[in-house]
Structure formats: structure tokens, C-alpha cells
Write an enzyme that holds these catalytic residues in place. Structure first.
Site, PDB file in Angstrom:
ATOM      1  N   ASP A 132       0.825  -1.206   0.000  1.00 49.01           N
ATOM      2  CA  ASP A 132       0.000   0.000   0.000  1.00 49.01           C
ATOM      3  C   ASP A 132       0.865   1.264   0.000  1.00 49.01           C
ATOM      4  O   ASP A 132       1.849   1.345   0.736  1.00 49.01           O
ATOM      5  CB  ASP A 132      -0.846  -0.052   1.289  1.00 49.01           C
ATOM      6  CG  ASP A 132      -2.052   0.861   1.261  1.00 49.01           C
ATOM      7  OD1 ASP A 132      -2.825   0.787   0.299  1.00 49.01           O
ATOM      8  OD2 ASP A 132      -2.224   1.643   2.223  1.00 49.01           O
ATOM      9  N   GLU A 166       1.905  -0.275  -4.874  1.00 47.28           N
ATOM     10  CA  GLU A 166       0.817   0.636  -5.259  1.00 47.28           C
ATOM     11  C   GLU A 166       1.418   2.040  -5.244  1.00 47.28           C
ATOM     12  O   GLU A 166       1.471   2.700  -4.216  1.00 47.28           O
ATOM     13  CB  GLU A 166      -0.337   0.549  -4.254  1.00 47.28           C
ATOM     14  CG  GLU A 166      -1.542   1.353  -4.704  1.00 47.28           C
ATOM     15  CD  GLU A 166      -2.206   2.200  -3.631  1.00 47.28           C
ATOM     16  OE1 GLU A 166      -3.303   2.702  -3.871  1.00 47.28           O
ATOM     17  OE2 GLU A 166      -1.610   2.401  -2.541  1.00 47.28           O
TER      18      GLU A 166
END
Ligand code: NOJ
Length: 549
Positions: A201, A267
Site C-alpha cells: 500500500d 501501489e
């Protein structure tokens, strides 16, 4: 043979909305296990599961209170182990989410930091600062949260802590060795359980400029999708790279021990493809999502520019480009590219083009069904973005509505009959349900299955070369995927005589005639083709097996 992910298609499971095996209206790990045959039949190579760790769910699991425990809402470690073993038995890889930028405010380390007070070693694990102004009652700088409002919240003793997302998601201080060591332990914990990799993330956010300078005033039309130019002091800082080198060393170490290759996928919301490619240099992440295609409008030239730039940039560092059109944070393609029939038609064309690109692809759950974005009624909205933005942004609930599996009405097989899903599903989704589509030869599900089966069967798809064709008008994107040379004496196969596979996508407003001698392999909508002249209607993609020269 390269690593398994170089041509893999991975399917994002947004766990809350995939399948509820129980009766609380929230998807869970056992629900995923029950659908593994569906995923195997779809033809993907593996899944990425969004966070299922212990969490108060302020950001639906992206606020992690214990990264090595399963939240009871989703199951427990035993349910996870069963899912992993079953997935492997079906030949599917499993990636889990790693959320290193922030923890939950319920994390014991954050609670201890709040309790210990200003100047304590506990506070050093997060980013606490005194405020500005005479009484310190103004935030330390002008940074804003991605979800809206200031990126700082004041603790009861007057200090402020940084959260690039919700106040319930305090940012870790990644300069602290204990933060690094603790995340190493989390990585090892899941590797020891047997996962095949991690989706990581906010990879571009972990390190902040230490001096915490103000960002420049925001552009008058708001902060764009890619934020690093508007907010230059906390995105894409040089210091992030050594963190990925560290994790790469860990997975390489596991590989040396057991020969198994695990993948790290970032990401990374960085617009410049060459900056993005720095995350996938040989000693860092293996893959990072290329969001420029996701951000491109429905236009062949925009797609070509994005694809070409991403391919060139990642090639320079010897990595593949990782393609993605959707995820649980953005408007679904069937609504993003248009609405109603036209949106779906474009989404189907986009899907077929996506699956013809060289390198790994991520599909978001429900895109194989052509699901549209849902306008979730305000009273049911749950995304923190809705509240944090003062109701000016609806948030991401519309792409997170639980999947329709079967039946004529809600919950369409998502949870037990009579149990309302955590976000309401619209009426009229019966035709979109997976079971209904499975028996409709023209459905998006059947198209996706066909494309995935071909991608698996045809050596020219997946990894390999992409050669642009310049014999089409600019509103038509066309590229060849040349066949790799077969070993001498290879017997003729079904594609013998073909020079590879050609993908042609039209975003033109009217029919386009193209001369490409060959055979039709797959089309996102009906086309005219006599083996030489292709009449391509608007918003359509075809795969052709062209005859040589
Ligand atoms: C990206 C995730 O995909 C998104 O859902 C989440 O809200 C933020 N990171 C913060 O963790």
C-alpha cells in the site's frame, strides 16, 4: 523460463465485497475459499486479497491494529491457512496486502505513544510535532489528507500527529529502526505461512521530508489524481527505495532457501513513468502498478501514449509493466468510460485490450462481469472520504458494492438470503450475476474467460514483444504480439501460418474499415470481417491472427 508473475493475470479480491460465508453481510476468508473454483475457471493465475488483519475498520481494513492477526470479521489464521492451501491446490497464487505507511490509531504502539507524551521514545515511532502559532494550536504545516481535511490531528496534550489518510491512520516514522524491524517481522510472518507475495500500500508515501515544509498552495482546480507534484514533500521521496531493497533482500533470502519466487507489487501513484520505474529497479520491487493507463481517457491516442511510455520506462530498468484498469479506489470502467450500454461496450473493449498487453495484469473483482459503478444512497455511504470531504466527494463505495453471484434479487448469492450486504446492491443486477452470465455466450464473463483461456494457451500473449501498427487511423489503437520462434520441426498448430496476434481497438465514433488479412480470434462486440477487410464498429476491440505478409 522467467518468474511466474511476468505474464500472470492476478485478480483483486476486495474481501468485504466478494462472498460472505457467514451471515453478517460482510465478505470473509471462507467466502473466498468457497469461490476458488470460480476463479480457477475464470482462468486467472492468482489473487490479491485486500487487508483482512485486525482492524477497527475506519478505512475498511487499511487501518491495521495488528498486522499478524486476522480480524474476527474475516475469520482467523486457520481459515487463512485453509484458503491458502486450497488456492494452491487449485493452482492459484495468493498475494496479501502489506500496509506500511500507517497503522490504526488502535495499534498498541500508537496507544502507547499517545499515553507516553511529548518527547517520549514511544512518540518517535510516529510523526508527532508541536503545532504552530502562539499556543501551538495550528497544525505543524499545511499538508492535507488524501481523504480531505488537514493531515494533522491534535492529541489531548497539545501535540499533533501526521496522517496522510484518516485521523484513525497515523503515519509511521519510517526513519525509526523499530518500525523497519517490525515490518520485516510482518513480511516474514506471512512468508512463513506460505504466501506468494505482497501488494504494498502507498509505496510512494512512506518517507517524508524531515523538515516538514509547507506544500505549495494547491492548484485552483484541486489536487490532481497523481499528487506528487502538488505535494512534493511527502510523495516519492528518495528515502523510500531503501525500504524496498530491504524487503527484496528478504524475499530473495527465502528464495535461496526453498527455490520459491515471491513477488512484491507496489501501489505507487507516481505520474512520471521514469520515476515510477525507479521502484522496480533490479534490487527493489518486482512490479508496480502502472496507473497511467487507468487514468487515461477513452481515446486510442491517450492509450497509446500511456502504454508506450510505461513500456519504455520499465524496459529501461529491466522490469515488465504491470497493467491495471481498476481497483477498489476508482470508478469502475463500465461507468468511467461512459454510461449504460456505451460504458459497458467500452469496458469490454478495454478489457480485451488490457489482456493483450505484454506483462502482468491485475483485474478487479466484478470487472469480469462488467459491473457498473453504483450510486450508493448517501445514508448508506461508508467510505471515510464522504464524511472527511464534508460530503463533497461521494467516496469509493460505488465500486465496492458486493458482487452478484446468482438469484433474482439482493443479496444475489453474496450472503445468506435475508442478510443485507454491508453496502446495498441495486435492483436489477440479476442479469449481471455470475451464474446468469455463465450461461450467456455474449456475456462479459464469457468474454473474459475466453480471453484468459487464449492468453494462457497462446505463447505470443503474456510476456513478450509489442509492436505498434501504424497502418490505422489515430482513433484506432493497433499492435501486434509477434509469435516467439518455435523450436525447429514444431508441428503446425491451430495458429500456424499466423505471424502472431494482432489487437485492434477503436475509440472512433463511426465504423472504421481496415485491411488486415487473417482470422478473427475474439471480439468484444460483433464486427464485420471477410478475412481481409475488418469493419470495426465504435468502441470495439478484436484479436486477429493475421496471415503473413
Ligand atoms: C490505498 C488503498 O487502496 C486505499 O483503499 C486506502 O484507503 C489507502 N491506500 C490508505 O491505506
Amino acid at each position: 523460463m522467467g518468474d511466474w508473475w511476468l505474464d500472470a493475470v492476478l485478480y483483486e479480491v476486495y474481501i468485504r465485497s466478494f462472498t460472505d460465508s457467514g451471515s453478517d453481510g460482510v465478505g470473509d476468508l471462507a467466502g473466498i475459499t468457497s469461490r476458488l473454483p470460480y476463479l480457477r475457471d475464470l482462468g486467472v493465475d492468482g489473487i490479491w486479497i485486500t487487508p483482512f488483519y485486525r482492524s477497527p475498520m475506519a478505512d475498511h481494513g487499511y487501518d491495521v491494529a495488528d498486522h499478524r492477526a486476522v480480524d474476527p470479521l474475516f475469520g482467523d489464521l486457520a481459515t487463512f491457512d485453509t484458503l491458502l492451501a486450497e488456492a494452491h491446490r487449485h493452482g492459484l497464487k495468493v498475494l496479501v496486502d502489506l500496509v506500511p505507511n500507517h497503522s490504526s490509531n488502535a495499534h498498541p504502539a500508537f496507544r502507547a505513544a499517545l499515553a507516553a507524551g511529548a518527547g517520549s521514545p514511544e512518540r518517535d515511532l510516529y510523526i508527532f510535532r508541536d503545532g504552530r502559532g502562539a499556543d501551538g494550536d495550528e497544525p505543524p504545516n499545511n499538508w492535507v489528507s488524501v481523504f480531505g481535511g488537514p493531515a494533522w490531528t491534535r492529541a489531548t496534550d497539545g501535540q499533533w500527529y501526521l496522517h496522510l489518510f484518516a485521523p484513525e491512520q497515523p503515519d509511521w516514522n519510517w526513519r525509526h529502526p523499530r518500525v523497519r524491524d517490525d515490518h520485516d517481522a510482518t513480511v516474514r510472518f506471512w512468508l512463513d505461512r506460505g504466501v506468494d507475495g505482497f501488494r504494498i500500500d502507498v509505496t510512494h508515501g512512506l518517507i517524508k521530508n524531515d523538515l516538514l515544509p509547507d506544500n505549495p498552495p494547491p492548484p485552483s482546480d484541486g489536487i490532481p489524481f497523481f499528487r506528487e507534484r502538488a505535494e512534493p514533500h511527502h510523495w516519492d521521496q528518495e528515502g523510500v527505495h531503501e525500504i524496498y531493497q530491504r524487503w527484496r533482500a528478504i524475499v530473495e533470502d527465502y528464495r535461496r532457501r526453498d527455490g520459491q519466487a515471491r513477488v512484491l507489487v507496489g501501489e505507487t501513484w507516481v505520474a512520471d513513468p521514469r520515476r515510477l520505474a525507479r521502484y522496480v529497479r533490479p534490487d527493489e520491487l518486482h512490479l508496480t502498478f502502472a496507473f497511467s493507463l487507468l487514468a487515461a481517457s477513452w481515446s486510442a491516442p491517450a492509450w497509446r501514449t500511456a502504454i508506450a511510455a510505461d513500456l519504455a520506462a520499465t524496459a529501461e530498468v529491466g522490469a515488465p509493466t504491470t497493467w491495471v484498469l481498476a481497483n477498489h479506489d476508482v470508478t469502475r470502467p463500465a461507468s468511467r468510460y461512459g454510461s449504460g450500454e456505451s460504458g459497458l461496450r467500452r469496458a469490454r473493449a478495454a478489457l480485451l485490450t488490457l489482456l493483450a498487453l505484454p506483462g502482468p495484469v491485475f483485474l478487479y473483482q466484478g470487472d469480469e462481469l462488467g459491473l457498473p459503478e453504483v450510486d450508493v444512497p448517501p445514508a448508506h455511504r461508508q467510505d471515510p472520504v464522504w464524511e472527511r470531504s464534508g460530503h463533497s466527494r461521494p467516496g469509493r463505495d460505488g465500486c465496492r458494492v458486493p458482487l452478484p453471484w446468482s438469484g433474482r434479487e439482493a443479496p444475489y448469492g453474496f450472503s445468506a438470503d435475508g442478510v443485507p450486504p454491508w453496502l446495498p446492491q441495486p435492483d436489477g443486477w440479476a442479469e449481471l450475476a455470475a451464474a446468469a452470465q455463465a450461461s450467456d455466450p455474449l456475456s462479459t464473463l464469457v468474454l473474459a474467460r475466453g480471453a484468459l483461456a487464449l492468453r494462457r494457451a497462446l505463447p505470443m500473449l503474456g510476456a513478450g514483444l509489442l509492436r505498434w501498427r501504424d497502418d490505422t487511423p489515430p482513433t484506432v489503437l493497433a499492435f501486434d504480439r509477434p509469435s516467439p520462434p518455435g523450436p525447429p520441426g514444431t508441428p503446425p498448430g491451430p495458429f500456424s501460418g499466423a505471424t502472431g496476434l494482432t489487437c485492434v481497438m477503436s475509440t472512433a465514433g463511426t465504423d472504421v474499415d481496415l485491411v488486415i488479412p487473417g482470422r478473427l480470434v475474439l471480439a468484444s462486440s460483433p464486427v464485420g470481417y471477410d478475412g481481409t477487410t475488418l469493419t470495426l464498429p465504435p468502441d470495439t476491440t478484436v484479436w486477429l491472427a493475421p496471415h503473413p505478409g
